[in-house]
Structures are given as C-alpha cells and as structure tokens.
Design an enzyme around this catalytic site. Structure first.
Site, PDB file in Angstrom:
ATOM      1  N   TYR A 184       0.850  -1.187   0.000  1.00  0.00           N
ATOM      2  CA  TYR A 184       0.000   0.000   0.000  1.00  0.00           C
ATOM      3  C   TYR A 184       0.888   1.240   0.000  1.00  0.00           C
ATOM      4  CZ  TYR A 184      -3.816  -3.077   1.505  1.00  0.00           C
ATOM      5  OH  TYR A 184      -4.752  -4.076   1.596  1.00  0.00           O
ATOM      6  N   HIS A 235      -6.737   1.061  -1.984  1.00  0.00           N
ATOM      7  CA  HIS A 235      -6.445  -0.358  -2.133  1.00  0.00           C
ATOM      8  C   HIS A 235      -4.947  -0.556  -2.383  1.00  0.00           C
ATOM      9  CE1 HIS A 235     -10.629  -1.674  -2.140  1.00  0.00           C
ATOM     10  NE2 HIS A 235     -10.906  -0.637  -2.921  1.00  0.00           N
ATOM     11  N   LYS A 262      -4.508  -4.898  -9.311  1.00  0.00           N
ATOM     12  CA  LYS A 262      -3.190  -4.799  -8.699  1.00  0.00           C
ATOM     13  C   LYS A 262      -2.137  -5.273  -9.693  1.00  0.00           C
ATOM     14  CE  LYS A 262      -4.930  -5.490  -4.024  1.00  0.00           C
ATOM     15  NZ  LYS A 262      -6.276  -5.069  -4.435  1.00  0.00           N
TER      16      LYS A 262
END
Length: 355
Positions: A265, A273, A312
């Site tokens: 993060y 997120h 991601k």
C-alpha cells in the site's frame, strides 16, 4: 455522518518519533549547539528516562525435540491502537483487520461513549450487504405483485433487522467486568516478520515469553524463528523482502487472500487499495535448486489473473540466497548477505490493448 479526517488519525507511517532538524549553519554557534543537543544529549537522557515501549507476548509450542513460536500478540488496547494507526501492523483476532471488537461490542450493548461516530470496517460491510439484500427482497416482492410501489425498498424489513431488535443475550453478561464495562478480549496478532521488524529495525517493542515472563532478546528471537539456520529459511527470506519494502516507505500487509505473499500500500488500507501484489521467490547460485523452485506458466498466469482482476500489479521478488550464513556477527551483517531483485509481470489482453 461526518467524514473522518484520515490524515489526522493516521498521521505517522511508523510508530516512531521523528524530530525535524533545521538546516545546519556551521558558523552559527546556536545552530551547532542545537544539533549537539538533539544528537547527543537527547539520546543520553533517554537512557535514564526511557520512552514508552510497546509490549507483546510470545507463545511457544514445545515438542519432544525443540520449541517453535506459534504466535506473537499484543494485548494492551493502547499499544494495539498505536501499532495500527502508525504503520498498520498486525491484525485483530476478533476483527477483519483494525482491532475494533471492543468498539463494536460496546455499540451492540449500547455502552459506547465518546466513539459512537466511529464506524468499523465490519459495520460498513454489514450495512452494504443489508442494503443490497433489502433491495433484492423489495424487487422480488414487486415481481410477485405483492408490493404495488417498487420505488421504496427502504420500507422492506429484513430478518437481520428483526433479529437486531432483540434484547441483550444472556451470554453477553460474561463480556463485562466487575465494573460493568466491556472486557478487552481481543489481541493484535503480529506476523513473525512484523514482530521482528518492530523489535530489531525500530527497537520499540519488548517481546516476553508468555509462559515464563522473561524478556526475549533479538538474537534469541531470531534463533526461535529460524531454528535450522539454513540460508533459505522461509522466515529470513520473507523478512528480507518485508524489511526491503518497509525501508522504502511502503505499507506491507499479508496477501494470502489474493494468492501472493505481500500486498503493498502507498499509505495504508484506509486510504486506498493495495497497488502491488508481491510473490517471494528464492534465487540460488545452484541451478539445480532453481529448477526445483521454478513455477510453470499455468501457475503464473493463474495468480496474475487473480491479482489483475482486483486491479493490482504482480511483482516477482527474487531473493538471492547466499551459500552459507555462518560468518556473521550481527543481524545487520546477516541481512547484507541477501539481495533483492524485482520483476513486474502484467497481463496482456488482446481485446483491450489493440490501440
């Protein structure tokens, strides 16, 4: 409901005190004296009046051969809040992440005072699921012709709301102490990498043996976490990666729910997120060992699809493992024997990348 100021709540990236020093002017005696005071006298005074340190307890599992660390947890509510708000360390044993069991239980028993406006992540999820279910129930009634006005699903009462209107349960009385307050039954469980980072790198936590109450030193803790002292021990390999990213300012969390070792993060879970999912892979000088650790294309494609599906980026973090770790006199020398290399792996989707 008033929106929380996250920058004020989570103002520090690590649970350490940082003093901003002004520019040093060598020809100014006051500037030099201020630097000497901050760098010499302040650490000297801390030797007599120690700053407040955090406390954790270690539980050991002992068999007929040796002892293994089973868990390292923090029990003090103040220490739990400090570790979570300054760096997002650990996980509440009765919560999803943020240790909010006492707050949620106090709200449920209608005993919360002063923190009633704070909403726990579990409460946000429960409200979202209740609203979704309420809407689906209203839509189903409209389709069956039971309700003539389909525009107001808020009037549909769900079973969860009816159950929430019941009085306090009898077993809830055991959650209160002699003064009638909610007991602190939750702990903040630390991963082994987090506990060692707080004890060694930051030096702000004291870890005690849960059975004897003795203080566990950093070398002894390292020996318990990697009893075989092999260069490719899973703890030391994963800790090298954890220490690497924490040193670069990333908030590192466990990523097992997405099939990776770590989640990175930029600031922390309350702000955004995770941006990266990290998979730790040991890299040996012996090519035969690398062949054993090699993953096939189907594995990497599957994990990358999961990581990419939650927006991601997948990072393959290779840790170069030394052949021998016998010659070291400090933890710093041990960590210098390892090298970290990263490779970013992204999916190429033909239907989305034609332009």
């Amino acid at each position: 409901m008033k929106k929380r100021n996250l920058n004020a709540i989570y103002h520090s990236p690590l649970p350490v005190e940082v003093v901003a020093l002004p520019p040093l002017v060598p020809h100014n005696p006051i500037s030099v004296a201020y630097y000497v005071y901050q760098l010499v006298f302040v650490p000297f005074l801390w030797g007599f009046k120690r700053r407040r340190r955090l406390t954790a307890y270690m539980e050991l599992y002992t068999d007929s051969v040796s002892s293994y660390v089973s868990s390292i947890a923090v029990g003090s509510y103040e220490d739990m809040q400090e570790l979570w708000k300054a760096g997002f360390f650990g996980k509440g044993t009765q919560s999803r992440s943020d240790p909010t069991w006492v707050l949620r239980t106090s709200k449920r028993l209608q005993e919360a005072s002063g923190e009633t406006e704070i909403v726990a992540p579990e409460e946000v999820t429960a409200r979202r699921r209740a609203a979704r279910k309420k809407f689906k129930n209203a839509r189903a009634l409209v389709e069956q012709g039971v309700v003539s006005n389909p525009a107001d699903p808020e009037k549909v009462e769900t079973n969860e709301e009816r159950r929430g209107q019941k009085l306090t349960r009898a077993e809830d009385m055991a959650l209160r102490d002699s003064e009638g307050k909610v007991r602190q039954l939750e702990k903040l469980q630390l991963t082994f990498q987090e506990a060692f980072f707080l004890a060694y790198a930051l030096d702000i936590i004291d870890i005690y043996d849960g059975r004897t109450g003795d203080l566990v030193t950093v070398p002894y803790l390292l020996g318990l976490l990697m009893p075989d002292w092999s260069p490719d021990n899973s703890f030391i390999v994963n800790y090298v990666v954890y220490h690497h990213y924490r040193s670069h300012g990333w908030c590192v969390r466990n990523g097992v729910k997405f099939g990776v070792d770590y989640l990175l993060y930029k600031r922390g879970p309350p702000f955004s997120h995770a941006e990266f999912g990290v998979i730790v892979i040991p890299l040996y000088s012996d090519e035969s060992k690398n062949q054993l650790m090699r993953r096939d294309w189907y594995w990497s494609s599957g994990v990358n699809r999961v990581v990419g599906g939650v927006k991601k980026t997948m990072v393959l973090c290779y840790v170069k493992v030394p052949d021998c770790i016998d010659k070291w006199h400090s933890v710093e020398e041990l960590l210098k024997m390892y090298e970290v290399r990263e490779v970013v792996l992204r999916r190429w989707i033909p239907s989305r990348n034609r332009d």
